[in-house]
Scaffold this active site. Sequence first.
Site, mmCIF file in Angstrom:
data_model
loop_
_atom_site.group_PDB
_atom_site.id
_atom_site.type_symbol
_atom_site.label_atom_id
_atom_site.label_comp_id
_atom_site.label_asym_id
_atom_site.label_seq_id
_atom_site.Cartn_x
_atom_site.Cartn_y
_atom_site.Cartn_z
ATOM 1 N N ARG A 106 0.839 -1.198 0.000
ATOM 2 C CA ARG A 106 0.000 0.000 0.000
ATOM 3 C C ARG A 106 0.875 1.249 0.000
ATOM 4 N NH1 ARG A 106 -1.876 3.855 3.497
ATOM 5 N NH2 ARG A 106 -4.006 4.596 3.190
ATOM 6 N N SER A 116 -4.893 -3.192 -2.555
ATOM 7 C CA SER A 116 -3.697 -2.964 -1.745
ATOM 8 C C SER A 116 -3.939 -3.232 -0.267
ATOM 9 C CB SER A 116 -3.196 -1.528 -1.933
ATOM 10 O OG SER A 116 -4.161 -0.589 -1.490
ATOM 11 N N CYS A 172 -5.359 14.467 -7.403
ATOM 12 C CA CYS A 172 -5.728 14.203 -6.007
ATOM 13 C C CYS A 172 -4.468 14.147 -5.150
ATOM 14 C CB CYS A 172 -6.496 12.892 -5.897
ATOM 15 S SG CYS A 172 -7.011 12.522 -4.199
ATOM 16 N N GLY A 176 -1.052 7.969 -3.560
ATOM 17 C CA GLY A 176 0.324 7.569 -3.308
ATOM 18 C C GLY A 176 1.125 7.429 -4.595
ATOM 19 N N VAL A 177 2.403 7.754 -4.500
ATOM 20 C CA VAL A 177 3.299 7.699 -5.649
ATOM 21 C C VAL A 177 3.434 6.278 -6.183
ATOM 22 C CG1 VAL A 177 5.765 7.836 -6.259
ATOM 23 C CG2 VAL A 177 4.621 9.785 -5.178
ATOM 24 N N GLY A 178 3.548 5.277 -5.296
ATOM 25 C CA GLY A 178 3.845 3.916 -5.724
ATOM 26 C C GLY A 178 2.881 3.371 -6.756
ATOM 27 N N TYR A 458 -8.046 2.092 -18.316
ATOM 28 C CA TYR A 458 -6.833 2.666 -17.726
ATOM 29 C C TYR A 458 -6.530 1.914 -16.440
ATOM 30 C CZ TYR A 458 -3.989 6.359 -15.418
ATOM 31 O OH TYR A 458 -3.008 7.063 -14.761
ATOM 32 N N ASN A 460 -4.911 2.492 -13.776
ATOM 33 C CA ASN A 460 -5.074 3.192 -12.501
ATOM 34 C C ASN A 460 -6.539 3.408 -12.136
ATOM 35 O OD1 ASN A 460 -2.412 3.271 -11.846
ATOM 36 N ND2 ASN A 460 -2.107 5.438 -12.301
ATOM 37 N N TYR A 461 -7.451 3.158 -13.068
ATOM 38 C CA TYR A 461 -8.884 3.138 -12.760
ATOM 39 C C TYR A 461 -9.317 1.670 -12.711
ATOM 40 C CZ TYR A 461 -9.104 8.151 -13.924
ATOM 41 O OH TYR A 461 -8.920 9.517 -13.957
#
Length: 520
Positions: A106, A116, A172, A176-178, A458, A460-461
Site C-alpha cells: 500500500r 492494496s 488528487c 500515493g506515488v507507488g 486505464y 489506474n482506474y
Amino acid sequence: MKFHCITFLFFLLANLFLLRATSAQNNFIECITSQFQASNSSQNVIYTPRNNAASYSSIYQSFLGNLRFLSTSPQRPLAIITPTNESEIQATIHCSRKHGTQIKVRSGGHDYEGLSYISQTPFAVVDMRNLRTISIDTRGNTAWIQTGATLGEVYYTIAETSRTLAFPAGVCPTVGVGGHFSGGGYGMISRKHGIAVDNIIDAIIINADGQISNRDSMGEDLFWAIRGGGGTSFGIVVAFKVNLVTIPETVIVFNVSRTLEQNATQIVHKWQYISDKIDENLLLRLFISSVRSPAASNGNRTIQASFTSLFLGRVEDLLPIMEQKFPELGLVEQDCIEMSWIESTLFFAGFPNGTSLNVLLNRTQQNSRTNSEHGLQGIWNYLNEEDENRAQLQFSPYGGALSTVSKSETPFPHRSGNIFMIHYGVTWTTDSPRHINWIRRLYSYMAPFVSKSPRAAYFNYRDLDIGRNNIEGNTSYRQASVWGFKYFETNFNRLVRVKTKVDPSNFFRNEQSVPPLSSN
C-alpha cells in the site's frame, strides 16, 4: 448416528484447518519479529490485532478510501508493517515466502478495488508511509521520490525548491506515488509533458528473493514493466527517479459550467472533436453531473457540464485559441484566473481560493463514501436516475505529448488515436446494490460509443468487473488476458514474459496481477 458422525468429523476437520491457519499466522508474526530483532530494526513498525490493537485498527481504518470494503472484505491483514528501510521490506518478504502469507503493498490506498489492503486469503500489508523522502536536484532537474510519498507531498516539495519546475501526475493530493506512477500517472499538464511514466528515468525495486536492484541491475525489461504495468506484479518498488519539467511562473485556470438550458449538449458534442487536437499547452477536462436548477425545463433537475482547465501560458494567448477552436464555450477573460502551478494543484483538488499550501501535506483522504448527441441524451437520462450530485462522468483528453510516444514504449498503450478517457463515478451511503447496478448499466450503455476489440481501460482506474484472476494465484495466461488486453493491449504479452522471468513462482499476486506463463 451416521449423520452425527459425519457432522462431528466435519467439525474436527474445520477446527483442524482453523488451528493450522492460526499456527501459520503466528509463525509469520514470530518470524518477522525475529528477523527485525536480528537486524536491530524497531518492532514499532509491526502492527497486529493482538499486540497493539488500537494502533492496528487506526492504521487499517486509514486504508479505507472506499467504505464499501468495510462490510465486504472477509479478511483483515494478519499484520501491517510500516517499514522505515529496505532491510525491513526484505525481512517481510522472507517471512511471507517461508510461511505462505500473501503480501499486499500500500502506498496511498486509492486502489478503486481495494487490492492494496483487502484479500480473500490470509495476508499482510506492507504500508510504505514511512518511506516518503523526496530529494530534488535543481541542477539536473531530477528528483528521487520514495513510493510512500503522496502527490501532494511531491508537489509541495518541488514548489519549495522552484517556481518553474513541476511534475506531470494526478490531481488528487492524497494519492500515493507507488501505485500512481507505476500504473501510468495522468494529470493536468499531461498534454504538454506526458504522463508520469514518460518521465521516470530510474527506480529501486526489491524482488521476490529480496534482492535490491536499480535500473542498471534490474535490466531494461523489468524497468519497462514497472512504468505503466503496475509495480506490485513484479516486486516492491521503493523509489523512482524522475525528470522534472519546466513550466511558466504563472498559469491560467478556469472552471466554466454550462447546463442543458445553456446548450450543454451541443458544447459537449463539439468538445469531443477538439479536446485532443487543441494547443498542447491547454488541457480541457470535462465533468458531467446532474444538478438541481430552477431554470431546468422540468423546474427541478438539469445536466451540468463543467470544463475545468489549465493553460500553460498567459490569458492573452489563451483567448484567441479558444475563440478559434472552441467558441461554443464562450470563454471570456473574467473566467480566467492567473496563479502559480502549485496554486493550481489546490484549485484542481477542489480546495477554496486562499487555502494554505500546507494542505498538500495532509495524507488523509477526503469525502470517503461507498464510491453522438443522441448518445449524450442517453447519458443525461442515466445521470438523472441518480440523486443530485451523486453521479459524475469525467472526460480527460489525450493528444499532445501523449500522442508522440509509441504505444509500446511503456506498458501504457493509450497513445495516438485515442481522443479521451472516461471515468464513471457514483457515491452513496446506503443501498449499495442499487448504485452498483446503476453504474454497470451505464457502462454497458456506453459500449457502442467507446473503443472496441478490446474495450480499453486505464490501469489506474482498476475495475474487477472486466476480469479477475483466481484467488489462489494459479491463473492462466488465457484467463488473465481477458482483463490484461483491456489495460495494456498487446503490451500484455511482454508483461507476461517479464513476470515469467522475474517472478516465476507468482509470489507477488492479486486479483489483477500479471501471471507468469508457468501458471498455465
